[in-house]
Design an enzyme around this catalytic site. Structure first.
Site: not given
Length: 491
Positions: A191, A219, A261-262, A330
């Site tokens: 609650d 994102g 982001e591309y 990456d």
């Protein structure tokens, strides 16, 4: 008879001309005529047979093409201050045939600004899968990371229909935490008016009031509708601010991050909804936020920086944002490159010069060369590891192997957290100034405390604004990577 003889002589002349064109026809080396902080002008002498030249191609730093001309002068732009470059001129006589001059060194003028006295030490808290992996905000408190962070970015909200939205409403607002999991040490009740990650972050900030929190929208997995947001930037900004300042968690967030982001590509067509998107959205948000609150933009090109950053006005938006988070990781992974290992977050391309341009140095220096002050560029540091299995027969430098494909990771093929991999597969070397680890038939690539320290040395050398961890849950419970980052900041 005379006509036949003339035809024969013409054919012989043509054959002689083609043979002659295959002989060396190098232009003169560049002679520098003007040098500024960001430009270099030069001229050169034409080759011995100028009539064969169709055009000249300009090479920078032993292979990067920066322009063409039919004249014998050129001005290279988008350069960094106080930086050595090498330029050469290639005389192109026909497709596939060109003769290069010598590469000549030159240094731009100016002085690299120092790193800020208080550099950014930011970490991303990603609501997706954190609970399932047993990672909670409490660990940031008990492990000491919250005390070392300057900023924490909570991701990721959505950008859809021209509006900011909550990403996972259950995770953000309703998920319950036991006393053992909760920052406060008290269990959530059914609650109470606010549960979920936002309540946990509110408890974390109560214990660490100097920690600045930002809510990130967009994102990697929720590609933002930036073109839709740009149609009415004021309405978009208002929707973001309504969420950030919702009365249920009023005072929690100190600002907003746009994770713009591309798409996963290296060349055109690949942009963020137009060259003016970043500036347009930043203008709307800065107007709503005022000068006292934080606005950041997260970008990442995965190695196509020269082509992609040139199609977005990051320099124009720079006065409006506090800094840019650049996802310098990456560049390589076993999902895209299953048969050959490669560094996931190379600082430079020395590990393989044929891969020039897919590295942090190239990407970061592209932004600063385009007019973004280095203090407003924050470097990304991965807290995840990429892994290949079935490795065999090193190719070239240590760490570069043939492979059978991605490791069968516990959460995703080829992927695991630094905390898990480093515990069972310690670094055995470096490749591209990021770590690699060989364990049996597996190879993992990730940043280690040592390579983080090396990247901080790079930040100091070029006056960058600091660094950020890609996902706080990937670091160890005691924050090894974050500790390495903040310790390396010290004089």
């Amino acid at each position: 008879m005379l006509a036949a003889l003339a035809t024969l002589l013409g054919l012989l002349a043509g054959l002689s001309g083609r043979a002659f064109a295959d002989e060396a026809n190098h232009p003169g080396a560049p002679v520098f005529t003007a040098v500024t902080d960001t430009t270099v002008s030069f001229k050169w002498d034409p080759p011995p047979r100028p009539e064969e030249v169709q055009y000249y191609r300009i090479e920078q730093d032993f292979g990067w093409d920066v322009g063409t001309t039919t004249g014998t002068t050129f001005t290279a732009t988008h350069l960094n201050v106080d930086t050595e470059y090498h330029f050469a001129v290639v005389a192109i006589s026909r497709p596939g045939v060109g003769w290069s001059s010598r590469h000549m060194p030159v240094r731009t003028t100016g002085t690299v600004p120092p790193m800020p006295a208080k550099p950014v030490a930011m970490g991303v808290f990603n609501e997706e899968n954190s609970y399932e992996r047993g990672f909670h905000a409490k660990e940031l408190d008990t492990g000491g990371s919250a005390a070392r962070l300057t900023h924490l970015t909570y991701g990721y909200g959505t950008v859809s229909g021209g509006q900011c939205g909550i990403g996972d409403r259950y995770a953000a607002l309703e998920r319950t935490f036991s006393a053992e999991q909760s920052v406060s040490g008290r269990a959530d009740t059914w609650d109470q008016p606010l549960r979920g990650y936002l309540n946990q972050l509110r408890e974390l900030k109560a214990r660490h009031p100097n920690l600045k929190l930002l809510w990130s929208f967009g994102g990697p997995d929720r590609a933002g509708d930036w073109a839709g947001a740009k149609q009415d930037p004021a309405a978009f900004a208002a929707s973001c601010l309504r969420l950030v300042d919702d009365p249920r968690w009023a005072g929690l967030f100190d600002g907003i991050d746009l994770a713009m982001e591309y798409p996963p590509c290296r060349l055109a067509p690949c942009d963020l909804g137009g060259a003016d998107s970043v500036k347009t959205l930043a203008t709307g948000l800065r107007t709503m936020l005022g000068k006292g609150r934080i606005l950041t933009v997260t970008v990442g090109s995965r190695g196509g920086g020269d082509h992609l950053y040139g199609r977005s006005d990051f320099a124009g938006a720079a006065p409006l944002v506090d800094w840019y988070n650049v996802k310098t990781f990456d560049y390589y992974n076993p999902l895209d490159r299953p048969d050959r290992t490669a560094p996931g977050a190379p600082l430079d391309s020395t590990w393989n010069t044929s891969e020039y341009g897919r590295d942090a140095n190239f990407e970061l220096r592209n932004l600063t060369a385009r007019g973004v002050h280095p203090n407003k560029v924050v470097m990304g540091l991965p807290t995840h590891a990429w892994g290949w299995q079935g490795i065999r027969s090193p190719v070239g430098l240590p760490g570069n192997y043939y492979a059978a494909g991605p490791v069968d990771g516990p959460h995703q093929r080829g992927l695991d957290d630094y905390r898990a991999v480093s515990a069972r597969c310690a670094p055995t070397g470096e490749m591209g100034k990021t770590a690699f680890a060989v364990c049996g038939s597996q190879l993992w690539t990730y940043d280690s405390p040592a390579t983080v320290a090396g990247k901080v040395a790079y930040m100091k050398r070029y006056g960058l604004g600091g660094g950020f961890l890609s996902n706080l849950r990937g670091d160890t419970s005691r924050g090894e990577l974050l500790t390495a980052l903040t310790n390396a900041y010290k004089p």
